[in-house]
Design an enzyme around this catalytic site. Structure first.
Site, PDB file in Angstrom:
ATOM      1  N   HIS A  38       0.814  -1.204   0.000  1.00 13.35           N
ATOM      2  CA  HIS A  38       0.000   0.000   0.000  1.00 13.35           C
ATOM      3  C   HIS A  38       0.855   1.263   0.000  1.00 13.35           C
ATOM      4  O   HIS A  38       0.532   2.256  -0.630  1.00 13.35           O
ATOM      5  CB  HIS A  38      -0.930  -0.012   1.215  1.00 13.35           C
ATOM      6  CG  HIS A  38      -1.998   1.031   1.150  1.00 13.35           C
ATOM      7  ND1 HIS A  38      -3.226   0.801   0.575  1.00 13.35           N
ATOM      8  CD2 HIS A  38      -2.019   2.320   1.571  1.00 13.35           C
ATOM      9  CE1 HIS A  38      -3.943   1.888   0.642  1.00 13.35           C
ATOM     10  NE2 HIS A  38      -3.244   2.826   1.239  1.00 13.35           N
ATOM     11  N   HIS A  64     -10.641   1.596  -0.935  1.00 14.32           N
ATOM     12  CA  HIS A  64     -10.836   1.220   0.465  1.00 14.32           C
ATOM     13  C   HIS A  64     -11.565  -0.114   0.463  1.00 14.32           C
ATOM     14  O   HIS A  64     -12.638  -0.252   1.051  1.00 14.32           O
ATOM     15  CB  HIS A  64     -11.603   2.304   1.220  1.00 14.32           C
ATOM     16  CG  HIS A  64     -10.903   2.722   2.462  1.00 14.32           C
ATOM     17  ND1 HIS A  64     -11.542   3.155   3.593  1.00 14.32           N
ATOM     18  CD2 HIS A  64      -9.594   2.751   2.770  1.00 14.32           C
ATOM     19  CE1 HIS A  64     -10.657   3.452   4.519  1.00 14.32           C
ATOM     20  NE2 HIS A  64      -9.470   3.206   4.051  1.00 14.32           N
TER      21      HIS A  64
END
Lengths: 226, 721
Positions: free
Chosen positions: B42, B88
């Site tokens: 990430h 998300h």
């Protein structure tokens, strides 16, 4: 004589800028932006309590804002027989202050509703003078708690005193339900008894520019200025 | 340090050895936490970096490319547009409402951190099949969460996409995009300007939420994990974000801030390390000064992902003024450290240095992998029998398939008109907002075609970019730049890695051809649960503009009697079996048939014709042809009491998704002018019919207009309820 107006901003207001532009563009007069902690209000013809989520809608929509410092001045302004307009969250605040009857509860389908709605005027007042009887206005709504409710006694009072300013109606070619949020008697906006205070759920400040889908929101300011 | 602890932090033992060797000492637990946060996919893109570097990221209008909180492009005069998309996914599966809400919150912070006021949001959401109760729960929660956050802050949601497909059953996707307007001379960056500047903490207090969120987001899921991981989903408070946004924008416009970084994934760790790295400086932070919601250890403070927090650098002399403005907005504010010249990241807690690391090892030495990948085998096209397909069945298929129905149920839960500048609301080919106080408009669209990309990652990605491109062109919006959100399953599988590599290659090819550089983006890997990988889903958000709002096209029919033309690849009889509304055909095609090569030069030529004809005011309305083919495009154009009468060589081809281009509406009196223009340009077109009152007619067969429109608009809600 130029038309003077003001918009109150609470923390969490999000239509205050839109209301300022609406007033500036349509009244061509002075428009003040007043922070909720102010303790004085300039002498103006119209005050708008704008839409949004004042204080995050915590406790209850409009409940916290109705206790803000500026509210005493807003009440004085209304008692002075000058115009006060609450749009969406502003309407909720007006009912919390007690300047308007009833309450706004959650929409019938328990979901936020953001779309065009159609309204027409019910009883005449200074906010809807320029609107013809049976003229259908197209104006967006955007609310979670816009379902107007009051007890039968209050409803009769609102009717007898001709305090119902707008009601939802069917739009031509529209797929939307007539009574968009389940309000009692499809009420979209009411005034106080003296008819100088109006609360309404639809957002006229989103329907006035040439590029907006409708320009019907102009009629409210035009009514007040005429 | 024991192996289990290292593995728990998502680091491989090899990665740990690199750190150990560099430092030549043992790590503190806090330091291990920092590497865990900064060396996962990430934050450091260790798998994708090699390939992302190949993307075009610059041209004459790019002010800021990838690497900052958001990309920024030039819109002439002093206007700039900042935009980015972010995923998300995992949080939204564990806790759909808060997961999606904080996704919107995070992307909005990325935008206003640059000094830009957000003016629009879009999204791209994908779920499993609606037949499972879980999907209904996820859909309701995600839509509610996106709506709640955006509505409350007051940023219009102007568009997006919503798809249902079985590979997302246990791994739904939530990608949120935001667009902001910034004055070019007032763009803020994360790079600090001076040594000795104060590092200040602005926003919500820090709590336990989201600890290890970034490393969770980079993990493969198994179903039992779900409950266990719920505490690491952040909880959002849009009211706080609204105050934070107004407070930060006021600080920036008053010139009181030097630089700013939002505390997103990996919280205070990643924001401070980024600052140090960008400025080639050091940071010193006293963790005891961090405003806390509950007692926390140094380790927890470093890794908390509590929402609505910012890190900024200010000049000492402005300390008092900054405090005053933030007090007005009722926002917590604390000086927690300063910028140093050590090029080290130092965190102190209880008068003890708990972290003391060179920036270099955390950022520059972060791992980068060249993972093995396979190129999919070329498919053999199988013959397809068109004779069995009935027009009536195709219409029923389309009107009962969630992916093709009107999605007002979703959009109506979003406020799309707040800010008063919305010109095109969701549900049309692209969302459009005006730049306040100007005649300029910005159009944006989010798209992905996972099935095409699964079939052929390179060509499929070109189709995806072309779809966004067409969405903008149809409105007479000039496509300018792209933000991307690459959602894939585990890159440790060389087949998946192949999808990633080839689709990036396709993105590159199309972006170069369209001159739409990639200015920001996000990568989300390991999207698989119980070993079921999602379809490759590299979503793109494309942004474009028109300097004159009076020139944009509507997507809705204007007048009864006007002619309907299709523009683009010519409709030959039974040109392709891409009749994907039919589940069986879709399955068959996915198994065997390849995609036809998309000719990008041709695409550009047709697009230019649409733009020129629009400027000549010859196009009354226009829609692109994508999913659901021409028939679906026509349904979307339906307006008021208008319907259509069309005649084509074979009506089944109206449903082919493949032969794509545009449907345009023109006045009869312009017919000669338009067709001679198109002929001159060598652009193929076909006159297919006209607009009629309250009717749908295909090759002289009449259909029930009200029944079809009613089903098209209302079936989505019926099916999901």
């Amino acid at each position: 004589m130029s038309f003077k107006s003001a918009v109150i901003t609470f923390p969490g207001s999000n239509c205050d800028r839109d209301a300022l532009y609406y007033l500036k563009d349509l009244t061509k007069g002075v428009v003040h932006n007043i922070w909720h902690e102010e303790t004085s209000l300039p002498k103006v013809d119209l005050v708008i309590l704008p839409g949004g989520f004042s204080f995050g809608d915590y406790l209850r929509s409009g409940a916290m804002a109705s206790k803000s410092k500026i509210i005493d001045e807003v009440v004085k302004h209304a008692n002075d027989n000058r115009y006060l307009l609450g749009i969406c969250n502003g309407f909720q605040i007006l009912t919390e202050i007690g300047l308007l009857e009833g309450a706004l509860i959650r929409n019938k389908k328990l979901k936020f509703l953001g779309k065009n709605c159609f309204i027409k005027k019910k009883f005449k007042n200074n906010f809807n003078l320029s609107i013809k009887d049976n003229q259908v206005l197209q104006i967006p709504v955007a609310h979670n708690e816009g379902n107007f409710y009051c007890d039968t006694e209050t409803l009769n009072l609102l009717k007898n005193n001709e305090q119902i300013a707008f009601e939802y109606c069917k739009g031509e070619f529209s797929n939307t339900e007539e009574n968009i949020n389940g309000s009692i008697e499809a009420i979209a906006g009411i005034t106080n008894k003296k008819k100088n205070v109006l609360g309404m759920m639809p957002h006229p400040e989103r329907a006035y520019s040439d590029f907006h889908q409708s320009q019907d929101g102009r009629l409210i300011i035009e009514s007040l200025i005429s | 340090m024991n192996e289990e602890l290292i593995l728990q932090h998502g680091l491989t033992l090899d990665e740990f050895q690199v750190i150990r060797k560099y430092l030549n000492r043992d790590l503190s637990i806090e330091e291990l936490g920092i590497f865990s946060a900064m060396w996962n996919e990430h934050c450091c893109y260790k798998t994708s970096k090699k390939w992302l570097k190949k993307l075009p990221t610059d041209n004459e209008i790019v002010i800021q490319g990838p690497g900052e909180n958001a990309g920024v492009i030039d819109l002439q005069d002093n206007d700039g547009i900042a935009f980015k998309i972010e995923s998300h996914n995992h949080p939204s599966y564990i806790e759909p409402f808060n997961g999606s809400a904080t996704g919107v919150g995070g992307i909005l912070r990325d935008i206003f951190t640059m000094g830009a006021r957000p003016i629009a949001t879009l999204d791209s959401i994908r779920f499993g099949l609606i037949e499972t109760e879980k999907t209904k729960y996820l859909l309701n929660g995600v839509v509610h969460g996106i709506g709640h956050y955006g509505n409350c802050i007051g940023i219009p949601n102007i568009g997006g996409e919503c798809e249902f497909e079985s590979t997302y059953d246990f791994n739904n996707l939530v990608n949120a995009m935001a667009v902001g307007h910034v004055q070019k001379d007032k763009i803020f960056y994360s790079k600090p300007k001076s040594i000795g500047g104060l590092i200040v903490y602005i926003g919500s207090k820090t709590g336990k939420d989201g600890i290890h969120g970034a490393s969770m987001a980079s993990d493969v899921f198994s179903e039992e994990d779900e409950d266990e991981k719920r505490p690491s989903v952040q909880v959002g408070d849009p009211f706080m974000e609204k105050l934070l946004m107004e407070g930060c924008l006021e600080l920036m416009s008053s010139g009181l801030i030097e630089s700013m970084q939002d505390m997103g994934a990996a919280g205070i760790t990643s924001s401070s390390v980024e600052m140090a790295s960008k400025g080639n400086v050091g940071v010193f932070i006293n963790l005891d000064k961090v405003p806390l919601r509950q007692p926390l250890s140094a380790y927890e403070i470093l890794l908390s992902e509590s929402q609505e927090r910012m890190l900024a650098v200010i000049d000492k002399k402005n300390n008092h003024k900054v405090r005053e403005i933030l007090q007005k907005w009722q926002i917590d504010y604390e000086v927690i450290g300063e910028i140093t010249d050590t090029k080290r990241v130092v965190f102190e807690s209880n008068n003890k240095k708990v972290v003391d690391l060179p920036v270099e090892i955390i950022v520059d030495d972060a791992p980068e992998y060249d993972r093995e990948f396979y190129i999919p085998r070329k498919r053999k096209n199988k013959d397809f029998d068109f004779s069995k397909i009935k027009l009536e069945d195709m219409i029923i298929n389309l009107l009962t398939n969630l992916n093709y129905l009107d999605k007002s149920w979703v959009f109506d839960q979003y406020d799309s008109t707040v800010m008063g500048d919305t010109i095109r609301e969701p549900g049309q080919s692209s969302g459009i907002v005006k730049i306040h106080g100007t005649q300029k408009v910005i159009g944006a669209s989010t798209d992905c075609n996972p099935l095409y990309i699964k079939i052929n990652p390179y060509e499929g990605m070109k189709y995806t970019v072309a779809e966004s491109y067409r969405n903008l062109i149809a409105c007479n919006i000039n496509p300018l730049a792209i933000t991307n959100n690459l959602n894939f399953a585990s890159p440790l599988d060389p087949n998946i890695m192949g999808e990633l590599v080839l689709s990036i290659h396709g993105l590159k090819t199309a972006a170069i051809k369209f001159n739409t550089p990639i200015v920001s983006g996000n990568v989300s890997l390991y999207n698989q649960t119980n070993e079921i990988p999602i379809k490759p889903t590299p979503v793109i958000g494309m942004v474009g503009s028109n300097m004159d709002l009076n020139k944009i096209n509507t997507n809705k029919f204007c007048e009864i009697g006007n002619k309907i033309l299709i523009l683009g690849k010519q409709l030959t009889k039974n040109c392709s079996p891409y009749l994907l509304q039919d589940q069986k055909i879709a399955f068959y095609i996915c198994e065997f048939n390849d995609l036809e090569v998309l000719d990008l030069d041709f695409e550009k030529k047709i697009a230019n014709c649409v733009l020129e004809l629009s400027d000549l005011k010859c196009i009354m309305s226009c829609n692109d042809i994508s999913r659901g083919g021409i028939f679906s495009a026509l349904l979307k154009m339906q307006h008021k009491d208008m319907g259509f009468r069309v005649k084509v060589p074979d009506p089944i081809d109206l449903f082919c998704e493949y032969s794509a281009g545009y449907v345009i509406e023109i006045r009869s009196k312009d017919f000669e002018e338009v067709t001679s223009f198109l002929t001159k340009k060598g652009a193929e077109y076909l006159e297919i019919g006209e607009i009629i009152k309250e009717g749908i007619e295909i090759n002289s067969k009449k259909f029930d207009y009200f029944d079809i429109m009613n089903k098209y608009r209302n079936n989505f809600e019926k099916i999901i309820s």
